[in-house]
Design a protein around this motif. Sequence first.
Motif: not given
Length: 297
Positions: A9-14, A230-236
């Motif tokens: 997952p660390e390689e994905i641009d979220f 997962d958590y920073s994605r939810l912040d976005d």
Amino acid sequence: MKFGSVANPEEIDFTLPDDHHHSPGVLKKGKPGGLSDVYVGCAKWNKGDLKGFYPRGTKDELGYYSTQFNSIELNATFYNAYRADQIGVWRDKTPDDFKFFPKVHQYISHVKRLNDVETPVQDFCDSAKAFESKLGMAFLQLHNNFGPKNMDRLETVLGYWPQDVPLAVELRNTDWFNDADTADSVYSLFERNNITNIITDTAGRRDLLHMRHTSTAAFVRYVGANHESDYSRLDDWIVRIKKWIEEGLEKLYFFVHQNLEKESPLLSAYFIRELNQEFGFALKIPSAPDEQGKLAL
């Protein structure tokens, strides 16, 4: 949920894409700052999937789940056709403000592929109506290989879909989005029929992460990757939802999945806490027991 899972997952641009307002008047139909319905939940209530969520000795899983969340994305109805009396059992053991979001049965979407399904659709909707006031919105997930060549089938089904069963649609074939004219056609179809366009956020299928509204409701299926991102994605998502509320979003349906579902309640609790803090909501924040059976959140 294995859909869209990746090894690294660390390689994905979220980064969330910009809003694609091909029809900018959609959210303007709502009242800015007028968000009234906010439902956040998981996709399952099974103790086997949500390991560590239930206090030791819990017998009634749905009964407990519904004290912690205000909704469930009900994938069980995709695999099995439930009679109205079974749905009534689920309905009656949940609080008054709880909502069910049942997934349309696979016979309609994947076996028949929307071909000649008027009777199965009516049967599904008749059962869904047994939820009564606790019916949130049904959702139709189409197969990965169900593409624009099948537009006529989709248009036919939406034409006779009962108006008293709200519906969202998840398109999983990227060809719906690659061509602007095709995308505009299906979005217009959804708008004409008051269908909500599902937004899917998962690591391995960034091609499906559109930001197009076809109603004043947002139905988001969020799939975490069991990774710290997962958590920073939810912040976005909090930032994006704030923008939508200012533009006229009236309903928010947000369902959290994980590749390993046991962490879904933790992610959901985090997201609900952020919603409450940012927007002044009073949504209940779910709890989860620790290894000693004590509530940890």
